[in-house]
Design an enzyme around this catalytic site. Structure first.
Site, PDB file in Angstrom:
ATOM      1  N   ASN A  54     -36.971  18.622 -22.337  1.00  0.00           N
ATOM      2  CA  ASN A  54     -36.338  18.512 -21.032  1.00  0.00           C
ATOM      3  C   ASN A  54     -34.985  19.228 -21.032  1.00  0.00           C
ATOM      4  OD1 ASN A  54     -35.542  16.309 -22.729  1.00  0.00           O
ATOM      5  ND2 ASN A  54     -34.791  15.155 -20.976  1.00  0.00           N
ATOM      6  N   GLU A  56     -31.705  19.251 -18.572  1.00  0.00           N
ATOM      7  CA  GLU A  56     -31.042  18.651 -17.406  1.00  0.00           C
ATOM      8  C   GLU A  56     -30.018  19.596 -16.809  1.00  0.00           C
ATOM      9  OE1 GLU A  56     -29.604  14.816 -18.766  1.00  0.00           O
ATOM     10  OE2 GLU A  56     -31.615  13.973 -18.613  1.00  0.00           O
ATOM     11  N   GLU A  67     -42.643  18.563 -20.189  1.00  0.00           N
ATOM     12  CA  GLU A  67     -44.003  19.056 -19.968  1.00  0.00           C
ATOM     13  C   GLU A  67     -43.977  20.385 -19.204  1.00  0.00           C
ATOM     14  OE1 GLU A  67     -42.706  16.070 -19.336  1.00  0.00           O
ATOM     15  OE2 GLU A  67     -44.244  14.495 -19.296  1.00  0.00           O
ATOM     16  N   CYS A 103     -45.094  16.252 -13.105  1.00  0.00           N
ATOM     17  CA  CYS A 103     -45.683  16.832 -14.322  1.00  0.00           C
ATOM     18  C   CYS A 103     -47.198  16.690 -14.331  1.00  0.00           C
ATOM     19  CB  CYS A 103     -45.081  16.208 -15.568  1.00  0.00           C
ATOM     20  SG  CYS A 103     -43.440  16.856 -15.913  1.00  0.00           S
TER      21      CYS A 103
HETATM   22 ZN   LIG Z   1     -42.023  15.204 -15.400  1.00  0.00          ZN
END
Ligand SMILES: [Zn+2]
Length: 143
Positions: A54, A56, A67, A103
């Protein structure tokens, strides 16, 4: 003797490897706001593994999930015809984390109905579902 014992056709070693790759890439996550570091490892149909974490942003809604990050990497590396055989998702918080709704739609785009998704469950074990289980009514563009 076959080492295959899983309904997906994946071997226990493949599943474990995928989980370890997801956990490893979670270390790379950029998550200064939530502190929730997530990794995803995709097993493509040719057994190639592609990972993502991830990322941010100070403008929270611009955050990219692990994902989607992995999928974008896979398309960038191998082109638009990739197909995902399985995905493992891990986080560094020992927290349950299913793929979010967005996702699920992103995974669906590059999946077959039996694409397997492994994710941390509430009870601390690794849960598994197919994309069809997680998103039974995916959006399809019919124009
Ligand atoms: Zn997600």
């Amino acid at each position: 003797m076959s080492a295959t014992s899983h309904p997906s056709g994946l071997t226990p070693t493949q599943i474990e490897d995928l989980q370890q790759r997801a956990l490893a890439v979670a270390q790379q996550a950029y998550a200064p706001y939530s502190g929730f570091r997530v990794g995803a490892a995709l097993l493509l149909e040719d057994d190639t593994i592609v990972t993502g974490c991830n990322v941010e942003n100070a403008s929270y809604r611009l955050t990219t999930c692990a994902e989607q990050s992995a999928i974008a990497s896979a398309v960038g590396m191998y082109g638009p015809h990739i197909r995902i055989r399985a995905i493992s998702i891990a986080n560094l918080s020992n927290a349950a984390s299913q793929p979010c709704g967005a996702c699920r739609q992103s995974i669906h785009e590059f999946s077959t109905p039996d694409t397997r998704i492994f994710f941390p469950a509430e009870d601390g074990t690794v849960a598994e579902a197919t994309i069809a289980d997680l998103l039974p009514a995916a959006f399809l563009l019919n124009k």
